[in-house]
Design a protein around this motif. Structure first.
Motif, short mmCIF file in Angstrom:
data_model
loop_
_atom_site.label_atom_id
_atom_site.label_comp_id
_atom_site.label_asym_id
_atom_site.label_seq_id
_atom_site.Cartn_x
_atom_site.Cartn_y
_atom_site.Cartn_z
N CYS A 53 0.85 -1.20 0.00
CA CYS A 53 0.00 0.00 0.00
C CYS A 53 0.89 1.25 0.00
O CYS A 53 1.08 1.90 1.02
N ARG A 54 1.45 1.57 -1.13
CA ARG A 54 2.41 2.66 -1.24
C ARG A 54 1.92 3.83 -2.08
O ARG A 54 2.72 4.65 -2.51
N ALA A 55 0.62 3.92 -2.34
CA ALA A 55 0.10 5.00 -3.18
C ALA A 55 0.46 6.39 -2.64
O ALA A 55 0.90 7.24 -3.41
N PRO A 56 0.30 6.67 -1.34
CA PRO A 56 0.67 8.01 -0.87
C PRO A 56 2.15 8.34 -1.09
O PRO A 56 2.48 9.46 -1.49
N GLU A 57 3.02 7.36 -0.85
CA GLU A 57 4.44 7.60 -1.05
C GLU A 57 4.79 7.77 -2.52
O GLU A 57 5.63 8.59 -2.90
N LEU A 58 4.15 6.99 -3.39
CA LEU A 58 4.38 7.13 -4.83
C LEU A 58 3.90 8.49 -5.33
O LEU A 58 4.54 9.11 -6.18
N ALA A 59 2.80 8.97 -4.78
CA ALA A 59 2.24 10.25 -5.21
C ALA A 59 3.14 11.43 -4.85
O ALA A 59 3.11 12.46 -5.54
N LYS A 110 7.55 5.90 -16.14
CA LYS A 110 6.49 5.01 -15.68
C LYS A 110 5.75 5.56 -14.46
O LYS A 110 4.57 5.27 -14.28
N LEU A 111 6.43 6.32 -13.63
CA LEU A 111 5.79 6.85 -12.42
C LEU A 111 5.23 8.26 -12.61
O LEU A 111 4.68 8.84 -11.68
N SER A 112 5.35 8.82 -13.80
CA SER A 112 4.89 10.20 -14.02
C SER A 112 3.39 10.36 -13.82
O SER A 112 2.93 11.45 -13.48
N CYS A 113 2.62 9.30 -13.99
CA CYS A 113 1.17 9.39 -13.79
C CYS A 113 0.81 9.76 -12.35
O CYS A 113 -0.25 10.33 -12.10
N TRP A 114 1.71 9.46 -11.41
CA TRP A 114 1.45 9.77 -10.00
C TRP A 114 1.56 11.25 -9.70
O TRP A 114 1.21 11.69 -8.60
N HIS A 115 2.06 12.03 -10.63
CA HIS A 115 2.25 13.46 -10.39
C HIS A 115 1.22 14.31 -11.12
O HIS A 115 1.46 15.49 -11.39
N SER A 116 0.11 13.70 -11.47
CA SER A 116 -1.00 14.43 -12.07
C SER A 116 -2.30 13.92 -11.46
O SER A 116 -2.35 12.84 -10.88
N LEU A 117 -3.33 14.72 -11.57
CA LEU A 117 -4.63 14.33 -11.02
C LEU A 117 -5.20 13.16 -11.82
O LEU A 117 -4.98 13.09 -13.02
N PRO A 118 -5.89 12.26 -11.24
CA PRO A 118 -6.36 12.16 -9.86
C PRO A 118 -5.37 11.44 -8.92
O PRO A 118 -5.54 11.49 -7.71
N LEU A 119 -4.34 10.76 -9.46
CA LEU A 119 -3.44 9.99 -8.59
C LEU A 119 -2.64 10.87 -7.63
O LEU A 119 -2.26 10.40 -6.55
N THR A 131 3.84 16.46 4.69
CA THR A 131 3.88 15.98 3.31
C THR A 131 2.47 15.87 2.75
O THR A 131 2.23 16.22 1.58
N ALA A 132 1.53 15.41 3.56
CA ALA A 132 0.13 15.30 3.12
C ALA A 132 -0.43 16.68 2.79
O ALA A 132 -1.12 16.85 1.78
N ARG A 133 -0.14 17.66 3.62
CA ARG A 133 -0.62 19.03 3.35
C ARG A 133 0.00 19.60 2.08
O ARG A 133 -0.68 20.26 1.29
N ASP A 134 1.30 19.36 1.89
CA ASP A 134 1.95 19.83 0.66
C ASP A 134 1.32 19.18 -0.57
O ASP A 134 1.11 19.84 -1.60
#
Length: 143
Positions: A53-59, A110-119, A131-134
């Protein structure tokens, strides 16, 4: 890359115990597997319900930070293994750097999708509140 794979397959609740304390200390991947096997009965932290479960860290880009750190350590290790080879050493280190650039570029793409909405919004669930607030501010600015 095994270190990055271990991080991705692991969890944020056990990372300090099984991952971060080995990066930069010269401890081997095998030593980490022995500790995991002793604690969980398996060589991977997959028995933790939050494993993978690493979605927040990947984002927020932690995967690329880890990759840079691990590749820097590996470069130092390779450079130490090749003393006194002269031009051959230089060529091998150049090849290592080219391979490193390829891996970084491929993973960045490959990870660039994590830096755009909605991910990007997954970063709001990060365990570190700052980090969550940022991530929230960044997502809001994107919207």
């Amino acid at each position: 890359l095994i270190t990055l794979q271990t991080w991705v397959e692991g969890c944020s609740c056990h990372q300090a115990k099984y991952f971060w304390n080995t990066v930069g200390t010269g401890r081997s991947f095998m030593a980490r597997r022995v500790r995991l096997k002793r604690e969980f009965g398996t060589a991977f932290a997959s028995s933790c319900p939050r494993a993978g479960c690493r979605a927040p860290e990947l984002a927020v880009g932690h995967a690329l930070e880890i990759l840079d750190q691990v590749l820097a350590e590996d470069y130092s290790a390779v450079a130490m293994l090749l003393p006194g080879l002269g031009d051959a050493r230089r060529k091998l280190l150049e090849d290592w750097s080219l391979g490193r650039q390829h891996v970084v570029q491929t993973l960045t793409t490959k990870l660039s999708c994590w830096h755009s909405l909605p991910l990007q919004l997954c970063g709001v669930a990060h365990y570190d509140i700052c980090t969550a607030r940022d991530s929230y501010r960044k997502s809001l600015a994107m919207y």
